[in-house]
Scaffold this motif. Structure first.
Motif, PDB file in Angstrom:
ATOM      1  N   SER A  19     -12.243  70.208 -39.207  1.00 18.30           N
ATOM      2  CA  SER A  19     -11.719  68.855 -39.374  1.00 18.30           C
ATOM      3  C   SER A  19     -10.935  68.416 -38.149  1.00 18.30           C
ATOM      4  N   ASN A  20     -10.228  69.355 -37.527  1.00 15.48           N
ATOM      5  CA  ASN A  20      -9.465  69.038 -36.330  1.00 15.48           C
ATOM      6  C   ASN A  20     -10.367  68.481 -35.234  1.00 15.48           C
ATOM      7  N   ARG A  21     -11.562  69.033 -35.122  1.00 15.37           N
ATOM      8  CA  ARG A  21     -12.479  68.617 -34.049  1.00 15.37           C
ATOM      9  C   ARG A  21     -13.446  67.502 -34.466  1.00 15.37           C
ATOM     10  N   PHE A  22     -13.923  67.546 -35.718  1.00 14.58           N
ATOM     11  CA  PHE A  22     -15.087  66.716 -36.061  1.00 14.58           C
ATOM     12  C   PHE A  22     -14.917  65.824 -37.284  1.00 14.58           C
ATOM     13  N   ASP A  23     -13.752  65.737 -37.858  1.00 17.03           N
ATOM     14  CA  ASP A  23     -13.575  64.978 -39.098  1.00 17.03           C
ATOM     15  C   ASP A  23     -13.990  63.516 -38.909  1.00 17.03           C
ATOM     16  N   SER A  24     -14.899  63.048 -39.744  1.00 11.67           N
ATOM     17  CA  SER A  24     -15.326  61.645 -39.694  1.00 11.67           C
ATOM     18  C   SER A  24     -14.906  60.889 -40.955  1.00 11.67           C
ATOM     19  N   ASP A  25     -14.482  61.607 -41.992  1.00 11.53           N
ATOM     20  CA  ASP A  25     -14.029  61.031 -43.264  1.00 11.53           C
ATOM     21  C   ASP A  25     -15.064  60.087 -43.881  1.00 11.53           C
ATOM     22  N   LEU A  59     -13.473  84.301 -31.003  1.00  6.71           N
ATOM     23  CA  LEU A  59     -12.950  85.094 -29.889  1.00  6.71           C
ATOM     24  C   LEU A  59     -13.988  85.347 -28.812  1.00  6.71           C
ATOM     25  N   THR A  60     -15.239  85.504 -29.207  1.00  9.04           N
ATOM     26  CA  THR A  60     -16.286  85.869 -28.258  1.00  9.04           C
ATOM     27  C   THR A  60     -17.037  84.664 -27.694  1.00  9.04           C
ATOM     28  N   ALA A  61     -16.724  83.468 -28.177  1.00  9.98           N
ATOM     29  CA  ALA A  61     -17.380  82.276 -27.635  1.00  9.98           C
ATOM     30  C   ALA A  61     -16.960  82.086 -26.180  1.00  9.98           C
ATOM     31  N   PRO A  62     -17.879  81.836 -25.280  1.00 15.19           N
ATOM     32  CA  PRO A  62     -17.535  81.649 -23.865  1.00 15.19           C
ATOM     33  C   PRO A  62     -16.510  80.531 -23.673  1.00 15.19           C
ATOM     34  N   LYS A  63     -15.647  80.723 -22.703  1.00 16.41           N
ATOM     35  CA  LYS A  63     -14.612  79.731 -22.426  1.00 16.41           C
ATOM     36  C   LYS A  63     -15.215  78.373 -22.103  1.00 16.41           C
ATOM     37  N   SER A  64     -16.395  78.384 -21.460  1.00 16.20           N
ATOM     38  CA  SER A  64     -17.045  77.127 -21.084  1.00 16.20           C
ATOM     39  C   SER A  64     -17.379  76.262 -22.300  1.00 16.20           C
ATOM     40  N   LEU A  65     -17.636  76.908 -23.440  1.00 11.45           N
ATOM     41  CA  LEU A  65     -17.942  76.144 -24.646  1.00 11.45           C
ATOM     42  C   LEU A  65     -16.693  75.498 -25.238  1.00 11.45           C
ATOM     43  N   HIS A  66     -15.539  76.138 -25.028  1.00  9.65           N
ATOM     44  CA  HIS A  66     -14.286  75.618 -25.583  1.00  9.65           C
ATOM     45  C   HIS A  66     -13.726  74.460 -24.762  1.00  9.65           C
ATOM     46  N   LEU A  67     -13.929  74.501 -23.447  1.00  8.88           N
ATOM     47  CA  LEU A  67     -13.339  73.488 -22.584  1.00  8.88           C
ATOM     48  C   LEU A  67     -13.847  72.101 -22.972  1.00  8.88           C
ATOM     49  N   GLY A  68     -12.928  71.186 -23.121  1.00  9.59           N
ATOM     50  CA  GLY A  68     -13.278  69.842 -23.567  1.00  9.59           C
ATOM     51  C   GLY A  68     -13.333  69.705 -25.073  1.00  9.59           C
ATOM     52  N   LEU A  69     -13.254  70.850 -25.786  1.00 10.61           N
ATOM     53  CA  LEU A  69     -13.306  70.837 -27.250  1.00 10.61           C
ATOM     54  C   LEU A  69     -12.104  71.555 -27.853  1.00 10.61           C
ATOM     55  N   LEU A  70     -11.044  71.691 -27.065  1.00 14.39           N
ATOM     56  CA  LEU A  70      -9.852  72.355 -27.572  1.00 14.39           C
ATOM     57  C   LEU A  70      -9.247  71.557 -28.722  1.00 14.39           C
ATOM     58  N   PRO A  71      -8.662  72.226 -29.705  1.00 14.07           N
ATOM     59  CA  PRO A  71      -8.124  71.523 -30.875  1.00 14.07           C
ATOM     60  C   PRO A  71      -7.079  70.476 -30.510  1.00 14.07           C
ATOM     61  N   HIS A  72      -6.951  69.484 -31.373  1.00 13.71           N
ATOM     62  CA  HIS A  72      -5.983  68.412 -31.163  1.00 13.71           C
ATOM     63  C   HIS A  72      -4.567  68.993 -31.232  1.00 13.71           C
ATOM     64  N   PRO A  73      -3.718  68.749 -30.213  1.00 13.00           N
ATOM     65  CA  PRO A  73      -2.410  69.412 -30.136  1.00 13.00           C
ATOM     66  C   PRO A  73      -1.358  68.877 -31.094  1.00 13.00           C
ATOM     67  N   GLU A  74      -1.605  67.756 -31.761  1.00 10.04           N
ATOM     68  CA  GLU A  74      -0.656  67.243 -32.749  1.00 10.04           C
ATOM     69  C   GLU A  74      -1.100  67.587 -34.166  1.00 10.04           C
ATOM     70  N   HIS A  75      -2.377  67.439 -34.405  1.00 12.41           N
ATOM     71  CA  HIS A  75      -2.912  67.668 -35.744  1.00 12.41           C
ATOM     72  C   HIS A  75      -2.809  69.131 -36.149  1.00 12.41           C
ATOM     73  N   LEU A  76      -3.098  70.059 -35.218  1.00 14.47           N
ATOM     74  CA  LEU A  76      -3.142  71.476 -35.559  1.00 14.47           C
ATOM     75  C   LEU A  76      -1.782  72.032 -35.994  1.00 14.47           C
ATOM     76  N   PRO A  77      -0.683  71.795 -35.239  1.00 14.15           N
ATOM     77  CA  PRO A  77       0.614  72.302 -35.708  1.00 14.15           C
ATOM     78  C   PRO A  77       1.011  71.758 -37.077  1.00 14.15           C
TER      79      PRO A  77
END
Length: 390
Positions: free
Chosen positions: A75-81, A184-202
């Motif tokens: 939901s943090n990354r893709f929630d469309s509601d 943990l094993t997903a390549p860093k390149s896949l995470h870049l640009g898709l890091l979780p939202h820094p306000e919603h997650l906390p």
């Protein structure tokens, strides 16, 4: 709901990070089934305060927590509601409700039902990830990897239904290993640009922390309600509340999204991973703390607190403080070596109390634990300059 049916949309990235996001009403409603699930697994620990009981409690707690984690990060990354997401989340809620129903004897007669419920919840999450992969080209690599990894784990859980115990639990462990290893094993390149939202997650993690803290408060109320009112039981209840209140204070006073924003700016995916996995011992410890306080209130005045109950309370609070110390040390919450040392040092003192506190009364044990927890609050206030001694 902006429209009846729309594809998932990316909610992270540089533009989205400027958007102020809070938990939706649907996410808050979704959390309600976890209130029940956490309560049920805590009841198991209450019924069996032993090393075996605690390990069983932890083993059942982890799938519940990981089910919440999976939906939260999606939901943090893709929630469309949209209506599709709402219906899929509703199916997941039914799966978690079934998980809660079967957790009472989750390592016995209900283990097959527990496994089916967990696999069903993960299957819905897998469907959502593949749906995101189809509609969001930028996220296709990460969403496909997550969907594939979680699907393999769900299949292992489903296969376990046809395997007798105790071999069934080996497949559970293997499935959890695959679940944990997938991010943990997903390549860093896949995470870049898709890091979780820094306000919603906390905020979301804070809400789950509130859920387990709420279980501690319920335990205090239940413990007192089942006893005849007297000075000792009332005092133990007050001290138990002080423990929960102190743990709430030192967590929420130090948590914010600043570490995640800095990590996102620097592409440090490790901070997000420490945030994720570092909270597991914390929420386990908080849930177990409530059970420990309830047992203390139930112990008759004048009797020494039993060794299992002493270890449960001291060990559970120590686990919370160790987790907080780690989060301080790594900068996931307010980065401070001094506070980290205080957390680690106090955790060590509580372990010593568990070892040498033979013969102490319930009031004595809970009083010492409440005192050392309260000193953490005082130390934080003093260090931040909000409290001065003249």
């Amino acid at each position: 709901m902006s429209s009846w049916l729309q594809p998932p949309r990316l909610r992270t990235g540089e533009e989205s990070e400027q958007e102020h996001r809070h938990a939706t009403w649907l996410e808050l409603f979704y959390d309600l089934v976890f209130v029940v699930a956490v309560s049920q697994v805590a009841h198991n620990l209450y019924a069996d305060v032993s090393i075996t009981g605690f390990l069983s409690f932890g083993f059942l707690f982890i799938p519940i927590w990981w089910a919440w984690i999976g939906t939260t990060f999606y939901s943090n990354r893709f929630d469309s509601d949209d209506i599709g997401h709402r219906l899929l989340l509703g199916v997941q809620m039914l799966a978690i409700a079934a998980l809660a129903v079967n957790v009472h004897d989750g390592l016995g007669e209900s283990s097959a039902g527990f496994a089916i419920a967990y696999a069903a919840g993960r299957a819905v999450l897998v469907l959502e990830y593949f749906r995101a992969a189809k509609h969001i080209p930028q996220a296709r690599g990460l969403a496909t990897r997550y969907g594939t990894g979680f699907a393999i784990a769900a299949i292992l859980w489903l296969i376990s239904v046809f395997i007798p115990t105790p071999w069934r639990f080996i497949l559970w462990g293997l499935g959890l290993f695959v679940d944990f290893a997938t991010p943990l094993t997903a390549p860093k390149s896949l995470h870049l640009g898709l890091l979780p939202h820094p306000e919603h997650l906390p905020e979301r993690f804070g809400l789950f922390t509130i859920i387990v803290l709420g279980e501690a408060i319920i335990a205090v109320v239940d413990g007192v309600a089942e006893q005849k009112w007297n000075v000792t039981s009332a005092s133990c209840a007050v001290l138990g509340f002080i423990i929960a209140f102190s743990l709430w204070w030192i967590y929420f006073e130090n948590v914010s999204g600043s570490a995640l924003r800095s990590a996102g700016a620097g592409g440090q995916i490790e901070i997000f991973q420490v945030w994720l996995y570092g909270h597991l011992p914390l929420v386990i410890g908080l849930s177990a703390t409530g059970v420990g306080v309830e047992h203390i209130i139930a112990t008759e005045a004048g009797n020494a607190l039993s060794t299992p109950n002493r270890w449960l309370l001291c060990g559970a609070v120590a686990l919370c403080l160790l987790s907080l110390g780690l989060l301080h040390r790594t900068g996931v919450i307010f980065k401070c070596k001094v506070r980290s040392k205080y957390r680690f040092g106090t955790a060590a003192l509580l372990i010593i109390l568990a070892i040498v506190g033979v013969g102490l009364s319930p009031l004595g044990v809970v009083g010492i634990v409440a005192f050392v927890c309260a000193t953490q609050v005082v130390q934080d206030l003093y260090q931040s300059g909000q409290l001065t001694f003249q």
